[in-house]
Design a protein around this motif. Structure first.
Motif, PDB file in Angstrom:
ATOM      1  N   TYR A  26      47.793 105.971  22.408  1.00 55.87           N
ATOM      2  CA  TYR A  26      48.547 105.370  23.754  1.00 55.87           C
ATOM      3  C   TYR A  26      48.080 104.129  24.266  1.00 55.87           C
ATOM      4  O   TYR A  26      48.184 103.611  25.203  1.00 55.87           O
ATOM      5  CB  TYR A  26      48.190 106.545  24.967  1.00 55.87           C
ATOM      6  CG  TYR A  26      49.007 107.993  24.640  1.00 55.87           C
ATOM      7  CD1 TYR A  26      50.409 108.129  24.851  1.00 55.87           C
ATOM      8  CD2 TYR A  26      48.038 108.943  24.273  1.00 55.87           C
ATOM      9  CE1 TYR A  26      50.615 109.490  24.291  1.00 55.87           C
ATOM     10  CE2 TYR A  26      48.456 110.014  23.969  1.00 55.87           C
ATOM     11  CZ  TYR A  26      49.682 110.334  24.129  1.00 55.87           C
ATOM     12  OH  TYR A  26      50.461 111.712  23.546  1.00 55.87           O
ATOM     13  N   SER A  27      47.426 103.342  23.375  1.00 58.11           N
ATOM     14  CA  SER A  27      47.038 102.196  23.495  1.00 58.11           C
ATOM     15  C   SER A  27      47.972 100.858  23.670  1.00 58.11           C
ATOM     16  O   SER A  27      48.869 100.968  22.786  1.00 58.11           O
ATOM     17  CB  SER A  27      45.786 101.889  22.445  1.00 58.11           C
ATOM     18  OG  SER A  27      45.439 100.531  22.799  1.00 58.11           O
ATOM     19  N   GLU A  28      47.742  99.883  24.652  1.00 53.60           N
ATOM     20  CA  GLU A  28      48.807  99.026  24.828  1.00 53.60           C
ATOM     21  C   GLU A  28      48.259  97.808  23.896  1.00 53.60           C
ATOM     22  O   GLU A  28      49.171  96.866  23.719  1.00 53.60           O
ATOM     23  CB  GLU A  28      49.241  98.770  26.240  1.00 53.60           C
ATOM     24  CG  GLU A  28      49.998  99.827  26.753  1.00 53.60           C
ATOM     25  CD  GLU A  28      50.411  99.528  28.359  1.00 53.60           C
ATOM     26  OE1 GLU A  28      49.955  98.302  28.444  1.00 53.60           O
ATOM     27  OE2 GLU A  28      50.945 100.472  28.945  1.00 53.60           O
ATOM     28  N   GLU A  29      47.222  97.757  23.611  1.00 52.90           N
ATOM     29  CA  GLU A  29      46.302  96.816  22.919  1.00 52.90           C
ATOM     30  C   GLU A  29      46.270  96.804  21.355  1.00 52.90           C
ATOM     31  O   GLU A  29      46.425  95.700  20.733  1.00 52.90           O
ATOM     32  CB  GLU A  29      44.976  96.423  23.451  1.00 52.90           C
ATOM     33  CG  GLU A  29      44.921  96.132  25.002  1.00 52.90           C
ATOM     34  CD  GLU A  29      43.641  96.323  25.457  1.00 52.90           C
ATOM     35  OE1 GLU A  29      43.376  95.193  25.996  1.00 52.90           O
ATOM     36  OE2 GLU A  29      43.031  97.493  25.706  1.00 52.90           O
ATOM     37  N   ILE A  30      46.319  98.052  20.789  1.00 50.74           N
ATOM     38  CA  ILE A  30      46.096  98.081  19.420  1.00 50.74           C
ATOM     39  C   ILE A  30      47.098  99.326  18.978  1.00 50.74           C
ATOM     40  O   ILE A  30      47.222 100.332  19.462  1.00 50.74           O
ATOM     41  CB  ILE A  30      44.569  98.631  19.153  1.00 50.74           C
ATOM     42  CG1 ILE A  30      43.655  97.613  19.663  1.00 50.74           C
ATOM     43  CG2 ILE A  30      44.629  99.146  17.559  1.00 50.74           C
ATOM     44  CD1 ILE A  30      42.232  98.008  19.395  1.00 50.74           C
ATOM     45  N   LYS A  31      47.967  98.876  17.843  1.00 52.76           N
ATOM     46  CA  LYS A  31      48.986  99.887  17.243  1.00 52.76           C
ATOM     47  C   LYS A  31      48.351 100.097  15.821  1.00 52.76           C
ATOM     48  O   LYS A  31      48.435  99.055  15.176  1.00 52.76           O
ATOM     49  CB  LYS A  31      50.199  99.258  17.564  1.00 52.76           C
ATOM     50  CG  LYS A  31      51.229 100.049  17.002  1.00 52.76           C
ATOM     51  CD  LYS A  31      52.783  99.378  16.979  1.00 52.76           C
ATOM     52  CE  LYS A  31      53.936 100.250  16.552  1.00 52.76           C
ATOM     53  NZ  LYS A  31      55.292  99.494  16.828  1.00 52.76           N
ATOM     54  N   VAL A  32      48.656 101.340  15.475  1.00 47.17           N
ATOM     55  CA  VAL A  32      48.297 101.773  14.272  1.00 47.17           C
ATOM     56  C   VAL A  32      49.893 101.642  13.420  1.00 47.17           C
ATOM     57  O   VAL A  32      50.657 102.390  13.695  1.00 47.17           O
ATOM     58  CB  VAL A  32      47.693 103.035  14.028  1.00 47.17           C
ATOM     59  CG1 VAL A  32      47.733 103.531  12.504  1.00 47.17           C
ATOM     60  CG2 VAL A  32      46.170 103.061  14.787  1.00 47.17           C
ATOM     61  N   VAL A  33      50.020 100.852  12.730  1.00 46.85           N
ATOM     62  CA  VAL A  33      51.312 100.889  12.203  1.00 46.85           C
ATOM     63  C   VAL A  33      51.529 101.588  10.877  1.00 46.85           C
ATOM     64  O   VAL A  33      52.689 102.148  10.724  1.00 46.85           O
ATOM     65  CB  VAL A  33      51.667  99.119  11.754  1.00 46.85           C
ATOM     66  CG1 VAL A  33      53.038  98.964  10.834  1.00 46.85           C
ATOM     67  CG2 VAL A  33      51.438  98.332  12.934  1.00 46.85           C
ATOM     68  N   ALA A  34      50.439 101.643   9.857  1.00 40.84           N
ATOM     69  CA  ALA A  34      50.575 102.566   8.951  1.00 40.84           C
ATOM     70  C   ALA A  34      49.284 102.937   8.601  1.00 40.84           C
ATOM     71  O   ALA A  34      48.311 102.324   8.812  1.00 40.84           O
ATOM     72  CB  ALA A  34      51.439 101.964   7.766  1.00 40.84           C
ATOM     73  N   THR A  35      49.256 104.208   7.698  1.00 41.54           N
ATOM     74  CA  THR A  35      48.065 104.667   7.142  1.00 41.54           C
ATOM     75  C   THR A  35      48.340 104.983   5.491  1.00 41.54           C
ATOM     76  O   THR A  35      49.424 105.362   5.300  1.00 41.54           O
ATOM     77  CB  THR A  35      47.584 106.076   8.019  1.00 41.54           C
ATOM     78  OG1 THR A  35      48.549 107.007   7.427  1.00 41.54           O
ATOM     79  CG2 THR A  35      47.167 105.803   9.368  1.00 41.54           C
ATOM     80  N   PHE A  36      47.327 104.628   5.026  1.00 42.98           N
ATOM     81  CA  PHE A  36      47.306 104.967   3.360  1.00 42.98           C
ATOM     82  C   PHE A  36      45.900 105.632   2.812  1.00 42.98           C
ATOM     83  O   PHE A  36      44.881 105.477   3.454  1.00 42.98           O
ATOM     84  CB  PHE A  36      47.376 103.672   2.847  1.00 42.98           C
ATOM     85  CG  PHE A  36      48.580 102.870   3.140  1.00 42.98           C
ATOM     86  CD1 PHE A  36      49.897 103.076   2.488  1.00 42.98           C
ATOM     87  CD2 PHE A  36      48.639 101.793   4.137  1.00 42.98           C
ATOM     88  CE1 PHE A  36      51.131 102.528   2.819  1.00 42.98           C
ATOM     89  CE2 PHE A  36      49.612 101.353   4.335  1.00 42.98           C
ATOM     90  CZ  PHE A  36      51.022 101.640   3.816  1.00 42.98           C
ATOM     91  N   ASN A  37      46.007 106.782   1.852  1.00 43.01           N
ATOM     92  CA  ASN A  37      44.819 107.254   1.366  1.00 43.01           C
ATOM     93  C   ASN A  37      44.479 106.530   0.064  1.00 43.01           C
ATOM     94  O   ASN A  37      43.656 107.199  -0.704  1.00 43.01           O
ATOM     95  CB  ASN A  37      45.396 108.865   1.257  1.00 43.01           C
ATOM     96  CG  ASN A  37      46.446 109.167   0.577  1.00 43.01           C
ATOM     97  OD1 ASN A  37      46.946 108.336  -0.185  1.00 43.01           O
ATOM     98  ND2 ASN A  37      46.882 110.492   0.779  1.00 43.01           N
ATOM     99  N   ASN A  38      45.143 105.587  -0.359  1.00 43.00           N
ATOM    100  CA  ASN A  38      44.656 105.122  -1.492  1.00 43.00           C
ATOM    101  C   ASN A  38      45.020 103.468  -1.731  1.00 43.00           C
ATOM    102  O   ASN A  38      45.871 102.997  -0.802  1.00 43.00           O
ATOM    103  CB  ASN A  38      45.343 105.599  -2.730  1.00 43.00           C
ATOM    104  CG  ASN A  38      46.722 105.340  -2.876  1.00 43.00           C
ATOM    105  OD1 ASN A  38      47.364 104.163  -3.532  1.00 43.00           O
ATOM    106  ND2 ASN A  38      47.597 106.214  -2.276  1.00 43.00           N
TER     107      ASN A  38
END
Length: 252
Positions: A26-38
């Motif tokens: 719910y942060s307006e300052e930091i956005k996690v666009v994608a995640t990767f496990n490798n």
């Protein structure tokens, strides 16, 4: 409103990834666009989206393409992406070449979400920071004590701040009664017993005024079941260790 900082998480630890996602959900300052496990899939994403990512939070131990190799690829392909490296061990190669790799800081696990958040924000403000020993420890101690509800005008504040500072600047195991109290008492023309009582009072103040979430994060596992508050020794050592982690004080 400023645009949010867009980050990707590269870590094969699903628990760690989920913790970061939840923290910034719910942060307006930091956005996690994608995640990767490798590292392989992460590299392909960065190649295809070179201008869409501000920063990568990168674990060194990765399958298919490890973290160091990924940093090499990012550098060789001239991808202008900053990184925060996370690991449970110290990698001297990454530390030595941190500026060439565009690595802003090296966070040793376990680290707190508040520490990660601070580092992400700092990374976007400053071009490059050497987080391996050149930070302002005094300022970070002051901020943490302030958030813990200890007013800076009290003598208790000076005593506990000095104890934490001494603990941060040594790798030795210090004893509060034999080492810290006497040294602080000399500095402030007091006595070891007065220093001890003052720090105890500071902890009482902290427990009534401090940030509950922060105190739970810091002391949740160190507080004795029989007590509602940590001992002086627990309080000082926990804050000192937190400062060391937050500043990534890795001695090369």
């Amino acid at each position: 409103m400023n645009k949010p900082i867009k980050i990707i998480i590269i870590d094969d630890n699903t628990v760690a990834v989920e913790s970061i996602r939840k923290h910034f959900a719910y942060s307006e300052e930091i956005k996690v666009v994608a995640t990767f496990n490798n590292g392989e899939e992460a590299l392909q994403y960065l190649i295809n989206h070179p201008c869409e990512i501000d920063l990568a939070v990168l674990e060194l131990l990765l399958p298919r393409l490890d973290g160091v190799s990924l940093l090499d690829e990012i550098k060789n392909r001239n991808l202008k992406i900053k990184s925060i490296v996370t690991s449970s061990y110290k990698d001297n190669h990454v530390i030595t070449n941190s500026e060439n790799y565009n690595v802003y800081c090296y966070l040793l696990k376990p680290y707190s979400m508040l520490s990660l958040e601070k580092r992400i924000k700092d990374a976007m403000i400053r071009k490059y920071d050497n987080p391996f020993g050149g930070n302002n420890i005094d300022l970070d101690i002051s901020r943490l004590l302030h958030n813990l509800g200890i007013p800076s005008h009290l003598k208790e504040y000076k005593y506990i701040r000095e104890c934490v500072l001494i603990s941060c600047k040594t790798n030795k195991c210090l004893h509060v009664t034999k080492d810290l109290y006497p040294e602080v008492s000399v500095t402030y023309s007091s006595t070891p017993s007065r220093v001890e009582r003052a720090i105890r009072h500071a902890i009482e103040i902290s427990w009534s005024r401090g940030d509950i979430k922060l105190m739970d994060e810091l002391f949740g596992f160190s507080v004795s079941v029989e007590r509602s508050k940590p001992t002086n020794s627990e309080f000082i050592s926990t804050i000192a260790e937190r400062i060391k982690l937050d500043l990534s004080l890795i001695h090369i």
